[in-house]
Design a protein around this motif. Structure first.
Motif, PDB file in Angstrom:
ATOM      1  N   VAL A 550       0.836  -1.203   0.000  1.00  0.00           N
ATOM      2  CA  VAL A 550       0.000   0.000   0.000  1.00  0.00           C
ATOM      3  C   VAL A 550       0.869   1.251   0.000  1.00  0.00           C
ATOM      4  CG1 VAL A 550      -1.660   1.354   1.332  1.00  0.00           C
ATOM      5  CG2 VAL A 550      -1.954  -1.127   1.116  1.00  0.00           C
ATOM      6  N   TYR A 551       1.888   1.286   0.856  1.00  0.00           N
ATOM      7  CA  TYR A 551       2.751   2.474   0.913  1.00  0.00           C
ATOM      8  C   TYR A 551       3.542   2.651  -0.379  1.00  0.00           C
ATOM      9  CZ  TYR A 551       1.769   3.758   5.741  1.00  0.00           C
ATOM     10  OH  TYR A 551       1.151   4.198   6.892  1.00  0.00           O
ATOM     11  N   ARG A 552       3.922   1.570  -1.033  1.00  0.00           N
ATOM     12  CA  ARG A 552       4.582   1.697  -2.340  1.00  0.00           C
ATOM     13  C   ARG A 552       3.629   2.320  -3.354  1.00  0.00           C
ATOM     14  NH1 ARG A 552       5.957  -3.730  -1.739  1.00  0.00           N
ATOM     15  NH2 ARG A 552       4.719  -4.247  -3.592  1.00  0.00           N
ATOM     16  N   ALA A 553       2.364   1.869  -3.343  1.00  0.00           N
ATOM     17  CA  ALA A 553       1.382   2.424  -4.283  1.00  0.00           C
ATOM     18  C   ALA A 553       1.174   3.913  -4.026  1.00  0.00           C
ATOM     19  CB  ALA A 553       0.060   1.668  -4.159  1.00  0.00           C
ATOM     20  N   TRP A 554       1.116   4.291  -2.763  1.00  0.00           N
ATOM     21  CA  TRP A 554       0.949   5.712  -2.444  1.00  0.00           C
ATOM     22  C   TRP A 554       2.173   6.521  -2.882  1.00  0.00           C
ATOM     23  CZ3 TRP A 554      -1.255   5.397   3.251  1.00  0.00           C
ATOM     24  CH2 TRP A 554      -2.569   4.915   3.198  1.00  0.00           C
ATOM     25  N   LEU A 555       3.360   5.970  -2.686  1.00  0.00           N
ATOM     26  CA  LEU A 555       4.571   6.660  -3.121  1.00  0.00           C
ATOM     27  C   LEU A 555       4.570   6.821  -4.636  1.00  0.00           C
ATOM     28  CD1 LEU A 555       7.356   7.889  -2.809  1.00  0.00           C
ATOM     29  CD2 LEU A 555       8.297   5.565  -2.521  1.00  0.00           C
ATOM     30  N   ASP A 556       4.142   5.804  -5.345  1.00  0.00           N
ATOM     31  CA  ASP A 556       4.042   5.890  -6.800  1.00  0.00           C
ATOM     32  C   ASP A 556       3.146   7.061  -7.202  1.00  0.00           C
ATOM     33  OD1 ASP A 556       4.311   4.284  -9.550  1.00  0.00           O
ATOM     34  OD2 ASP A 556       2.205   4.859  -9.324  1.00  0.00           O
ATOM     35  N   GLN A 557       2.016   7.218  -6.519  1.00  0.00           N
ATOM     36  CA  GLN A 557       1.091   8.307  -6.836  1.00  0.00           C
ATOM     37  C   GLN A 557       1.719   9.669  -6.547  1.00  0.00           C
ATOM     38  OE1 GLN A 557      -2.373   7.353  -4.512  1.00  0.00           O
ATOM     39  NE2 GLN A 557      -2.735   5.424  -5.613  1.00  0.00           N
ATOM     40  N   ARG A 558       2.472   9.784  -5.456  1.00  0.00           N
ATOM     41  CA  ARG A 558       3.101  11.065  -5.128  1.00  0.00           C
ATOM     42  C   ARG A 558       4.180  11.416  -6.143  1.00  0.00           C
ATOM     43  NH1 ARG A 558       2.876   8.668  -0.054  1.00  0.00           N
ATOM     44  NH2 ARG A 558       5.142   8.345   0.066  1.00  0.00           N
ATOM     45  N   LEU A 559       4.937  10.426  -6.577  1.00  0.00           N
ATOM     46  CA  LEU A 559       5.968  10.681  -7.581  1.00  0.00           C
ATOM     47  C   LEU A 559       5.344  11.194  -8.873  1.00  0.00           C
ATOM     48  CD1 LEU A 559       8.179   7.511  -7.012  1.00  0.00           C
ATOM     49  CD2 LEU A 559       8.847   9.866  -6.513  1.00  0.00           C
ATOM     50  N   VAL A 560       4.264  10.573  -9.290  1.00  0.00           N
ATOM     51  CA  VAL A 560       3.590  10.997 -10.521  1.00  0.00           C
ATOM     52  C   VAL A 560       2.997  12.389 -10.343  1.00  0.00           C
ATOM     53  CG1 VAL A 560       1.650  10.506 -12.057  1.00  0.00           C
ATOM     54  CG2 VAL A 560       3.129   8.641 -11.283  1.00  0.00           C
ATOM     55  N   ALA A 561       2.365  12.627  -9.181  1.00  0.00           N
ATOM     56  CA  ALA A 561       1.698  13.914  -8.947  1.00  0.00           C
ATOM     57  C   ALA A 561       2.679  15.076  -8.939  1.00  0.00           C
ATOM     58  CB  ALA A 561       0.931  13.864  -7.630  1.00  0.00           C
ATOM     59  N   THR A 562       3.886  14.854  -8.436  1.00  0.00           N
ATOM     60  CA  THR A 562       4.867  15.940  -8.333  1.00  0.00           C
ATOM     61  C   THR A 562       5.782  16.025  -9.543  1.00  0.00           C
ATOM     62  OG1 THR A 562       6.405  14.485  -7.154  1.00  0.00           O
ATOM     63  CG2 THR A 562       4.877  15.808  -5.817  1.00  0.00           C
ATOM     64  N   GLY A 563       5.697  15.051 -10.439  1.00  0.00           N
ATOM     65  CA  GLY A 563       6.589  15.047 -11.596  1.00  0.00           C
ATOM     66  C   GLY A 563       8.001  14.624 -11.262  1.00  0.00           C
ATOM     67  N   ALA A 564       8.198  14.024 -10.098  1.00  0.00           N
ATOM     68  CA  ALA A 564       9.533  13.552  -9.722  1.00  0.00           C
ATOM     69  C   ALA A 564       9.931  12.378 -10.616  1.00  0.00           C
ATOM     70  CB  ALA A 564       9.537  13.129  -8.257  1.00  0.00           C
ATOM     71  N   PRO A 565      11.228  12.170 -10.803  1.00  0.00           N
ATOM     72  CA  PRO A 565      11.656  11.040 -11.638  1.00  0.00           C
ATOM     73  C   PRO A 565      11.310   9.704 -10.985  1.00  0.00           C
ATOM     74  CG  PRO A 565      13.546  12.067 -10.563  1.00  0.00           C
ATOM     75  CD  PRO A 565      12.372  12.967 -10.306  1.00  0.00           C
ATOM     76  N   ALA A 566      11.252   8.680 -11.806  1.00  0.00           N
ATOM     77  CA  ALA A 566      10.946   7.341 -11.297  1.00  0.00           C
ATOM     78  C   ALA A 566      12.013   6.907 -10.301  1.00  0.00           C
ATOM     79  CB  ALA A 566      10.851   6.349 -12.443  1.00  0.00           C
ATOM     80  N   LEU A 567      11.584   6.095  -9.343  1.00  0.00           N
ATOM     81  CA  LEU A 567      12.454   5.648  -8.258  1.00  0.00           C
ATOM     82  C   LEU A 567      12.409   4.131  -8.162  1.00  0.00           C
ATOM     83  CD1 LEU A 567      14.101   6.053  -5.590  1.00  0.00           C
ATOM     84  CD2 LEU A 567      11.880   6.256  -4.419  1.00  0.00           C
TER      85      LEU A 567
END
Length: 630
Positions: A550-567
């Protein structure tokens, strides 16, 4: 020259499929020969279970009237129990039947053969087919058979209903395709002297299973399942093994009642190799396959009799209408779709995840009815195991696992331990942390999980409101003892799990992300609790694995929302790429440490000091949904 006896159709095999198609064709005016190596009455290894759709076909055929006249039948509700979770009840009615019926083949097949004879079919019983006339090709259609007494029977159609080891299929060179296998082998026997039962019971444990089936005339079929080696050994060893296994299901089979019953048959072995599935070609020039001669599901789901009757009806009606079986293969495949694969899933012993799955089915009334109705093909497994339901049930199971672990850690601890500060939440004691979890469970059951939690990571006002909501949980329980708070958590936690499994009420009224939020909160705080009590992390626990996801999925959403590079997150064996496909940086640590990092339990300095392949800078503001500790 040998004289040929001529028919419109020769049916090889006189059990459920063969006798039924012979009856229907003969009633339609065809001259039919029905051939079988056995004489009837004759028994056969079978689950015996006939579900309402097949009972409706037997009614239509006239077989039920004969069965009722000859035998004391025992209609039963159905109970499918896996790892202690039972899905049980009646079926949605079909043709006036809402229960299943189990009739020994020595009784059922005799009735079907009598119907065929009454309809005008010529019976050739106690005789084997040795050859098939014709290659079954367009240039050389099947046109008859040779019997073991030398007689030759000719016909426009040769219908193979002679079982798994079909002589007709072998002579025509029909290959077995789409083969599947389970892992169960069976030992079975008939009993008398057990109380009359209105239930057909299946009870599946992690390494063994029981099927207790009330049959006609006061007889019970008791079948046990184990792994492949169950059926290996001498008859004496198999008998000893069978009786020992029967005694290991006291929840279904009362040992006292069994001790007063009589086994009236030998113990019969059904090895795993006997139940491997396949499809053979359905039809060709002058021939068709029916029942197990053409297709075999695993008997775990007891579909064989129903399939045989339905195939017989299809073939007979199409032959009587002009002889076009061009659509038979597609019809058979469509009817078998999902049910074939499901039968072999059911023929494998359940893993740990199965308990949560079946607990969910049992708790959700619509899913439970749909599951039962899958046995009548009113529904398919995918109609029951929808993505929405399985997601709910996974969350409920993992949350329940977390509850058990919290109780195990805190129950009975000394007062000084209960008042110990939680390092990850320094304003809380162990008791306070449990109070918060109880509050989350109570609020979530009522549909009151903090509604802005999904944006609090980026919204300062929402973050402040979240802290007030959290503080309210501990404040409302400030005067309660640790035992009272723990009891509160257990009470509200169980109510929340039940609501999520059922899929109704306020607990499911929020947006989709809210389903996973209480579990995520519990998983993170369980690790806080372990740390406070000096207990090592358990990254493989169901609650922790699910929470990490669940926390990985949420982190994925935050990365996409902020335009941060993939991690990339890597535990050394596996890498999860979040926020895109090509990571600009990868963080490597144990899964336990990765979980602590993305749940906001590590400082910026500790995160920077971790094992990075790339620059951690772009991720520090989004790596956790909570403020990083100092």
């Amino acid at each position: 020259m040998t004289e040929i006896e001529t028919y419109d159709a020769i049916v090889v095999g006189a059990r459920c499929a063969g006798a039924t198609v012979a009856t229907l064709l003969a009633r339609g005016g065809w001259r039919v020969a029905l051939v079988d190596r056995d004489r009837f009455p004759s028994d056969a290894i079978s689950t015996h279970t006939v579900f309402p759709d097949a009972l409706a076909e037997l009614e239509r055929l006239g077989a039920m009237d004969l069965l009722r006249a000859r035998h004391d039948l025992a209609p039963a509700r159905y109970s499918w129990r896996v790892l202690g979770q039972a899905v049980a009840g009646a079926f949605t009615p079909s043709g006036g039947h809402d229960r299943c019926l189990s009739v020994r083949r020595i009784s059922l097949d005799a009735v079907l053969v009598d119907l065929a004879h009454e309809a005008g079919a010529d019976l050739h019983l106690g005789q084997r087919v040795t050859e098939v006339l014709g290659a079954g090709t367009a240039d050389d259609p099947a046109r008859g058979v040779v019997l073991d007494d030398g007689r030759v029977l000719g016909a426009r159609w040769v219908l193979a209903a002679d079982g798994q080891r079909s002589t007709v299929a072998r002579r025509l060179g029909l290959p077995a395709e789409q083969e599947m296998r389970g892992e169960m082998a069976f030992l079975l026997a008939y009993w008398t002297g057990l109380p009359r039962s209105e239930w057909c019971h299946l009870d599946v444990h992690a390494d063994r299973a029981l099927m207790s089936v009330p049959c006609e005339d006061g007889v019970h079929l008791l079948s046990v399942a184990g792994r492949a080696d169950l059926t290996r050994g001498t008859p004496e060893e198999l008998e000893e093994r069978y009786h020992a296994l029967l005694g290991s299901f006291p929840g279904v089979l009362n040992p006292r009642l069994l001790a007063g019953a009589d086994r009236i048959s030998k113990v019969v072995a059904a090895p795993e190799t006997m139940m491997r599935g396949y499809f053979r070609p359905a039809a060709g020039p002058g021939w068709a396959t029916l029942g197990d001669a053409g297709h075999l599901k695993h008997p775990a789901t007891a579909q064989g009799i129903g399939d045989a009757l339905a195939q017989a009806r299809y073939v007979a009606e199409h032959l009587l209408a002009g002889g076009d079986l061009g659509g038979y293969a597609d019809w058979r495949a469509a009817r078998a779709a999902e049910h074939y694969e499901w039968s072999f899933m059911a023929a494998r012993f359940p893993g740990p995840a199965a308990e949560g799955l079946y607990a969910g089915i049992a708790a959700d009334p619509d899913a439970a009815q749909g599951f039962l109705d899958s046995f009548t093909k009113r529904t398919r497994p995918s109609d029951v195991l929808t993505a929405e339901r399985t997601a709910r049930w996974r969350m409920a199971s993992a949350y329940e696992d977390g509850l058990r672990r919290v109780v195990a850690l805190v129950e009975g601890v000394e007062r000084e331990v209960a008042e110990r500060t939680v390092p990850a939440c320094p304003d809380w004691s162990v008791r306070d942390l449990v109070a918060h979890l109880a509050g989350v469970a109570e609020d979530s059951t009522r549909g009151g999980f903090f509604p802005a939690a999904d944006r609090a990571w980026a919204d300062a006002d929402a973050a402040v409101a979240r802290e007030r909501w959290t503080a309210g949980h501990t404040e409302r329980r400030r005067r309660r003892t640790t035992e009272e708070v723990l009891s509160d958590l257990a009470h509200h936690g169980r109510a929340y799990v039940a609501a999520v499994r059922r899929g109704d009420g306020p607990a499911l009224a929020g947006p989709p992300w809210m389903l996973s939020a209480p579990l995520a909160d519990l998983s993170a705080h369980l690790e806080d609790l372990r740390e406070a009590l000096g207990v090592p992390p358990e990254p493989d626990a169901e609650i922790t694995r699910t929470g990490f996801g669940v926390y990985r999925a949420w982190l994925d959403q935050r990365l996409v929302a902020t335009g941060a590079p993939a991690l990339g997150l890597s535990d050394g064996d596996r890498t999860w790429v979040l926020g895109g496909t090509e990571p600009a940086a990868t963080l490597t640590a144990t899964r336990a440490e990765l979980f602590r990092i993305i749940t906001g339990r590590r400082s910026e300095a500790a995160i920077r000091a971790a094992d990075w392949d790339g620059d951690p800078g772009p991720y520090l503001g989004v790596l956790s949904p909570y403020p990083l500790p100092a």
